[in-house]
Design a protein around this motif. Structure first.
Motif, mmCIF file in Angstrom:
data_model
loop_
_atom_site.group_PDB
_atom_site.id
_atom_site.type_symbol
_atom_site.label_atom_id
_atom_site.label_comp_id
_atom_site.label_asym_id
_atom_site.label_seq_id
_atom_site.Cartn_x
_atom_site.Cartn_y
_atom_site.Cartn_z
ATOM 1 N N ASP A 108 17.008 -11.163 20.128
ATOM 2 C CA ASP A 108 15.587 -10.842 20.293
ATOM 3 C C ASP A 108 14.944 -10.966 18.917
ATOM 4 O O ASP A 108 15.602 -11.309 17.936
ATOM 5 C CB ASP A 108 15.393 -9.422 20.862
ATOM 6 N N VAL A 109 13.624 -10.684 18.858
ATOM 7 C CA VAL A 109 12.966 -10.651 17.546
ATOM 8 C C VAL A 109 13.383 -9.368 16.821
ATOM 9 O O VAL A 109 14.004 -8.486 17.411
ATOM 10 C CB VAL A 109 11.432 -10.704 17.689
ATOM 11 N N ALA A 110 12.998 -9.267 15.549
ATOM 12 C CA ALA A 110 13.457 -8.129 14.752
ATOM 13 C C ALA A 110 12.871 -6.816 15.256
ATOM 14 O O ALA A 110 13.535 -5.783 15.235
ATOM 15 C CB ALA A 110 13.094 -8.342 13.281
ATOM 16 N N PHE A 111 11.620 -6.838 15.703
ATOM 17 C CA PHE A 111 10.965 -5.596 16.156
ATOM 18 C C PHE A 111 10.435 -5.786 17.579
ATOM 19 O O PHE A 111 9.243 -6.051 17.772
ATOM 20 C CB PHE A 111 9.804 -5.225 15.233
ATOM 21 N N PRO A 112 11.297 -5.633 18.582
ATOM 22 C CA PRO A 112 10.883 -5.933 19.959
ATOM 23 C C PRO A 112 9.717 -5.075 20.433
ATOM 24 O O PRO A 112 8.833 -5.567 21.146
ATOM 25 C CB PRO A 112 12.130 -5.631 20.785
ATOM 26 N N ARG A 113 9.670 -3.794 20.035
ATOM 27 C CA ARG A 113 8.593 -2.944 20.535
ATOM 28 C C ARG A 113 7.259 -3.304 19.887
ATOM 29 O O ARG A 113 6.214 -3.305 20.526
ATOM 30 C CB ARG A 113 8.922 -1.477 20.319
ATOM 31 N N LEU A 114 7.338 -3.650 18.592
ATOM 32 C CA LEU A 114 6.136 -4.107 17.896
ATOM 33 C C LEU A 114 5.596 -5.369 18.579
ATOM 34 O O LEU A 114 4.397 -5.598 18.662
ATOM 35 C CB LEU A 114 6.516 -4.424 16.450
ATOM 36 N N ASN A 115 6.536 -6.172 19.073
ATOM 37 C CA ASN A 115 6.186 -7.407 19.748
ATOM 38 C C ASN A 115 5.358 -7.114 21.001
ATOM 39 O O ASN A 115 4.341 -7.760 21.250
ATOM 40 C CB ASN A 115 7.482 -8.136 20.131
ATOM 41 N N LEU A 116 5.792 -6.095 21.759
ATOM 42 C CA LEU A 116 5.031 -5.725 22.949
ATOM 43 C C LEU A 116 3.667 -5.170 22.546
ATOM 44 O O LEU A 116 2.647 -5.497 23.154
ATOM 45 C CB LEU A 116 5.791 -4.687 23.776
ATOM 46 N N LEU A 117 3.647 -4.380 21.456
ATOM 47 C CA LEU A 117 2.382 -3.830 20.979
ATOM 48 C C LEU A 117 1.399 -4.953 20.657
ATOM 49 O O LEU A 117 0.203 -4.871 20.956
ATOM 50 C CB LEU A 117 2.613 -2.963 19.741
ATOM 51 N N SER A 118 1.911 -6.044 20.063
ATOM 52 C CA SER A 118 0.995 -7.117 19.684
ATOM 53 C C SER A 118 0.385 -7.771 20.929
ATOM 54 O O SER A 118 -0.763 -8.185 20.908
ATOM 55 C CB SER A 118 1.668 -8.130 18.765
ATOM 56 N N TRP A 119 1.140 -7.815 22.027
ATOM 57 C CA TRP A 119 0.539 -8.343 23.259
ATOM 58 C C TRP A 119 -0.546 -7.399 23.768
ATOM 59 O O TRP A 119 -1.620 -7.827 24.185
ATOM 60 C CB TRP A 119 1.596 -8.564 24.345
ATOM 61 N N LEU A 167 -9.494 -6.641 16.736
ATOM 62 C CA LEU A 167 -8.246 -6.179 17.360
ATOM 63 C C LEU A 167 -7.253 -7.334 17.514
ATOM 64 O O LEU A 167 -6.061 -7.185 17.246
ATOM 65 C CB LEU A 167 -8.536 -5.579 18.734
ATOM 66 N N ILE A 168 -7.755 -8.493 17.944
ATOM 67 C CA ILE A 168 -6.880 -9.649 18.125
ATOM 68 C C ILE A 168 -6.227 -10.016 16.798
ATOM 69 O O ILE A 168 -5.071 -10.417 16.737
ATOM 70 C CB ILE A 168 -7.683 -10.842 18.699
ATOM 71 N N GLY A 169 -6.988 -9.837 15.704
ATOM 72 C CA GLY A 169 -6.446 -10.112 14.378
ATOM 73 C C GLY A 169 -5.198 -9.292 14.097
ATOM 74 O O GLY A 169 -4.211 -9.812 13.578
ATOM 75 N N PHE A 170 -5.203 -8.015 14.499
ATOM 76 C CA PHE A 170 -4.014 -7.179 14.286
ATOM 77 C C PHE A 170 -2.822 -7.706 15.050
ATOM 78 O O PHE A 170 -1.689 -7.700 14.559
ATOM 79 C CB PHE A 170 -4.302 -5.730 14.685
ATOM 80 N N SER A 171 -3.078 -8.175 16.268
ATOM 81 C CA SER A 171 -2.002 -8.746 17.057
ATOM 82 C C SER A 171 -1.372 -9.919 16.312
ATOM 83 O O SER A 171 -0.150 -10.064 16.245
ATOM 84 C CB SER A 171 -2.566 -9.167 18.409
ATOM 85 N N SER A 172 -2.232 -10.735 15.704
ATOM 86 C CA SER A 172 -1.755 -11.914 14.990
ATOM 87 C C SER A 172 -0.926 -11.515 13.761
ATOM 88 O O SER A 172 0.136 -12.081 13.488
ATOM 89 C CB SER A 172 -2.978 -12.742 14.587
ATOM 90 N N ILE A 173 -1.403 -10.518 13.019
ATOM 91 C CA ILE A 173 -0.684 -10.075 11.821
ATOM 92 C C ILE A 173 0.697 -9.546 12.201
ATOM 93 O O ILE A 173 1.715 -9.885 11.586
ATOM 94 C CB ILE A 173 -1.483 -8.966 11.096
ATOM 95 N N ILE A 174 0.745 -8.718 13.255
ATOM 96 C CA ILE A 174 2.017 -8.098 13.642
ATOM 97 C C ILE A 174 3.008 -9.160 14.106
ATOM 98 O O ILE A 174 4.179 -9.133 13.748
ATOM 99 C CB ILE A 174 1.778 -7.044 14.744
ATOM 100 N N THR A 175 2.522 -10.141 14.890
ATOM 101 C CA THR A 175 3.414 -11.214 15.329
ATOM 102 C C THR A 175 3.961 -11.971 14.125
ATOM 103 O O THR A 175 5.158 -12.261 14.055
ATOM 104 C CB THR A 175 2.660 -12.182 16.265
ATOM 105 N N GLY A 176 3.095 -12.270 13.153
ATOM 106 C CA GLY A 176 3.541 -12.991 11.961
ATOM 107 C C GLY A 176 4.621 -12.229 11.222
ATOM 108 O O GLY A 176 5.676 -12.773 10.869
ATOM 109 N N LEU A 177 4.360 -10.934 11.019
ATOM 110 C CA LEU A 177 5.321 -10.077 10.314
ATOM 111 C C LEU A 177 6.666 -10.053 11.029
ATOM 112 O O LEU A 177 7.737 -10.165 10.423
ATOM 113 C CB LEU A 177 4.725 -8.669 10.285
ATOM 114 N N ASN A 178 6.585 -9.936 12.350
ATOM 115 C CA ASN A 178 7.775 -9.884 13.176
ATOM 116 C C ASN A 178 8.594 -11.164 13.038
ATOM 117 O O ASN A 178 9.822 -11.132 12.887
ATOM 118 C CB ASN A 178 7.314 -9.705 14.631
#
Lengths: 540, 311
Positions: A108-119, A167-178
């Protein structure tokens, strides 16, 4: 490529668990990828509908089916939806989520829950933006770039739309970090950086831009909201602000964002072409380096959106020069993709057709960019339909076609089903013809002096507008046919082998669709990526 | 697009042609190679695929050649652009004021117009001022564009090289009627410009017809408004002091000539006569109070063209 067991596992597929909750609370990267795919295709179809109505209005001169207020809202929402809800998350959110872990041999990705949060952030951003349609005093009418001071003065609901994009910007940042963390920490044994496939490489370059550039957009949009609510005097010249400052801040994000949109697309093309040419990619290192080069230089060219805004002469010259330099890595990629066909065994399946069309259309998009980089021409064509044509060639002919190529390529893996190949090709032909009729006409109209974001047009532009509208009908017919074909494919009961195309990256070693944990035993990598025709060493 | 209407157009078009030639050649080349390779190496043709990992020299060649070509494009684009930033000292300075959704032009002697009149061959510097939001001043035929930014003194300049009327368009989204924020540049001969500039006529009188030659209904409409015809004549059918112009052309009118009633067809001649000698033939039911206007033959021809244009 891998020394792990080639036989697909007998583990149940990741679709096994049923129920809404199993989807809404999932942390499985593949399910999150599917969630993104479903939501983004919906937004795409809505954005496309807005586009169709704009073209209908332009079919005739004068008011026809809508008023200027409606038209201005349509091009704003078309831009916001297509850019922030489709091409920016784009291939990264859908195919990156689904395939990045599998392609580097991770569970999976490194932070699966963060991944769901970004969605969830993505969906709430979308909901907030779209609620601006129905709340306040009407949908925003500023264009997707929210230029001040108009965006501060207009009575329409800019605040809501801007907050959604925030808000969408935060989703993008978190996905990138992940993704960055995933690639640094979770590559399987033996997969060193230079054995990593090119799609993950492209996602890596993209992720850095997402992490570094998106916060600037966030802050800028926050300032627009504060300025609207409290009249701070940051951007509004009538109370001491500077509208040019806004443009700098906006494009400091929004130009690199163009590379957030196109880099993963280039990555997908770099996967598809070797598979259907059945040979290794030509110039693996050159493609890797050019991805990183685009991410780096692409962050330094933003002010070429502002050559007519009244910047200093020095800034104008420097940004023009840098703009020409950023074209070079893209050219290198095109050469390497074409060279990959040499001495291959080329099979023209629908994903490959979309990929080759990508090379052609993206080349037109890139080459028309050179006109705009040249200062003398920029003065003429800036803010005209030429620009609109140019970025549709890049964003739609480029990212859009690559998205469809990737969708047709990975479809059997993602769903364990198959679409009709013949229908896919008919749809492709329609989209390709309609696309060129629509957007090439835009280029011509722009050279004639047709400004963008115009509700009405002068008689001398009328013929061009008729052709473009006819093009839009052909293209939309193709797009609808494509979507219907892909949806129908989901209901055709077939069994798909693990590797229908003869690909060599890791996703083709797991069953279609993949099991929840991706791999029974994590693979160990002992060769470079894309070894299709291993040379059998003969004894000397 | 290659009109050469201003001294800058040629410079833009030259760079355009240079880049167009190179990029089209590139596109044709890469497309041709791509299609050739797809056909030559198609599956089932028997050839065995080979893993060729790359070729350093090739990579250097296809990095180096584009780099050099791109730099020439940059340089050519830059040098021709510099012309636009160096305003000749003898340029006439016109203040351009943009507001939602109209343009206004103020000349050095204080004369104000809503359409721009300039002399052929004379450089004009435009100082751009916005009263509200961002606008963009754009004359496509001149290849000239500059953003009009509130609180900032942007400028641009041009030197018109062709007689005629050219569109001015706003290029930065400025609100509901953005697409109607239009105006015109009228390039007229130097002597006509001087006569207008120092005279008291609102619309320049042209000593020679423009390049089009044909009567211009759009100019007629301006005369209609500027010369005050609008005060007594409607264009929507309503009855004011004078008869409406709607449906006038080609209709049957009854006029009083020297006390006698005559019915005639409203043709070019009749309308021109009525403008030149208002009391001669007065439409029945209206008072003979129309003043004689100071209009040239061309002005009258354009007015007639405008009346014809009306439904």
């Amino acid at each position: 490529m891998s020394t792990a067991a080639e036989s697909p596992t007998s583990e149940p597929s990741f679709y096994e668990r049923k129920g809404i909750a199993s989807w809404l609370l999932t942390t499985d990267h593949k399910r999150i990828g599917i969630l993104y795919l479903g939501s983004m295709m919906t937004f795409f179809l809505v954005g496309m509908t807005f586009g169709v109505f704009m073209r209908l209005e332009q079919l005739t001169m004068g008011p026809t089916i809508m008023k200027p207020t409606t038209y201005n809202a349509l091009f704003t929402l078309h831009g916001v939806m297509m850019i922030f809800l489709f091409v920016i998350p784009g291939l990264s959110a859908v195919f990156g989520n689904f395939f990045l872990p599998i392609m580097i041999g991770a569970k999976d990705v490194a932070f699966p829950r963060l991944n769901l949060l970004s969605w969830y952030l993505f969906m709430s951003g979308a909901a907030v933006s779209l609620s601006s349609l129905f709340t306040g005093s009407g949908p925003p009418d500023t264009g997707w770039s929210f230029y001040v001071p108009y965006s501060l003065r207009t009575r329409t609901n800019v605040t809501m739309a801007v907050f959604g994009v925030f808000l969408i910007g935060f989703s993008s940042i978190i996905t990138g970090l992940n993704f960055i963390t995933t690639m640094h920490r979770l590559r399987t044994k033996g997969m060193n950086w230079m054995r990593m496939p090119l799609f993950p490489w492209a996602l890596y370059a993209t992720a850095w831009v997402q992490v570094l550039a998106t916060p600037i957009l966030g802050i800028t949009l926050l300032l627009v909201m504060l300025e609207r609510l409290f009249h701070l005097g940051i951007f509004d010249p009538s109370i001491g602000g500077d509208p040019i400052l806004y443009q700098h801040l906006f494009w400091t994000y929004s130009h690199p964002a163009v590379y957030i949109m196109i880099l993963p697309a280039m990555g997908a093309i770099s996967e598809i072409i070797p598979t259907f040419a059945h040979r290794t990619i030509f110039g693996y290192k050159a493609i890797v380096l050019s991805s990183m080069g685009i991410a780096a230089i692409g962050s330094l060219v933003w002010a070429h959106h502002m050559f007519t805004s009244g910047m200093s002469e020095v800034a104008i010259v420097v940004f023009s020069l840098l703009t020409f330099l950023v074209a070079i890595p893209s050219a290198i990629k095109v050469f390497n993709w074409v060279a990959t066909l040499y001495k291959g065994s080329v099979e023209l399946r629908s994903p490959m057709l979309f990929a080759l069309a990508f090379i052609f259309l993206f080349s037109i998009g890139g080459l028309t960019g050179l006109f705009q980089g040249a200062l003398a021409i920029n003065v003429h064509i800036h803010d005209t339909y030429f620009i609109v044509g140019h970025f549709h060639y890049v964003m739609f002919g480029g990212t859009g076609f690559a998205f469809f190529a990737a969708l047709h390529y990975w479809y059997p893996k993602m769903f364990g089903r198959m679409y009709s190949e013949r229908t896919a090709i008919v749809a492709f032909v329609l989209i390709f013809i309609g696309f060129n009729l629509l957007y090439f006409t835009f280029l011509v109209l722009g050279l004639q002096g047709m400004p963008r974001r115009y509700y009405d047009h002068l008689p001398r532009f009328h013929t061009g507008h008729i052709w473009a509208t006819i093009g839009s009908w052909i293209m939309v017919a193709g797009l609808l046919l494509m979507v219907i074909n892909l949806v129908r494919g989901l209901f055709r009961k077939t069994t798909i082998p693990a590797n229908p195309w003869g690909g060599v990256t890791l996703e083709w070693t797991v069953s279609s669709p993949p099991p929840t944990e991706n791999f029974d035993v994590l693979p160990v990598i002992s060769e470079p990526a894309y070894t299709f025709n291993p040379v059998t060493k003969e004894p000397a | 697009m290659f009109g050469g209407a201003s001294s800058f157009s040629g410079k833009v078009d030259a760079v355009f042609l240079y880049i167009a030639a190179l990029t089209i050649a590139f596109l044709v080349f890469i497309t041709f190679v791509m299609i050739y390779l797809v056909i030559r190496y198609r599956r089932g043709k028997g050839g065995k695929a080979q893993d060729i990992h790359g070729h350093l020299l090739l990579e250097l060649v296809w990095t180096g050649i584009p780099l050099v070509l791109f730099l020439t494009m940059f340089y050519y684009g830059w040098t021709n652009y510099r012309y636009l930033r160096e305003v000749p000292r003898d340029a006439m300075v016109v203040q351009v004021t943009a507001r939602q959704w109209a343009w206004s032009f103020t000349y050095p002697n204080g004369r104000q117009t809503s359409e721009l009149y300039v002399a052929l061959g004379r450089p004009v510097r435009l100082d751009l001022k916005s009263l509200d939001v961002l606008h963009g001043f754009y004359v496509p035929a001149f290849r000239v564009k500059a953003d009009v930014v509130p609180g900032k003194n942007n400028y641009t300049w041009f030197q018109a090289e062709q007689l005629g009327d050219f569109d001015i368009e706003c290029t930065v989204m400025c609100g509901v009627n953005h697409s109607y924020m239009l105006s015109k540049v009228h390039v007229i001969a130097e002597q006509d410009f001087s006569a207008w500039y120092f005279g008291d006529s609102d619309v320049p009188v042209l000593s020679q017809a423009g390049p089009a030659g044909a009567p211009d209904p759009a100019r007629g409409e301006r005369i209609f408004k500027l010369k005050g015809c609008v005060a007594c004549h409607s264009t929507d059918g309503s009855k004011l002091v004078g008869p409406t112009w709607k449906g006038l052309f080609g209709s049957q009118v009854t006029v009083l000539t020297d006390g006698k009633e005559v019915t005639l067809t409203a043709d070019d001649d009749y309308i021109a006569r009525s403008i030149h000698h208002p009391p001669k033939e007065v439409v029945k039911g209206f008072a003979p109070q129309m003043p004689k206007a100071d209009l040239s033959d061309r002005d009258v021809a354009d007015l007639v063209a405008y009346i014809k244009f009306l439904p």
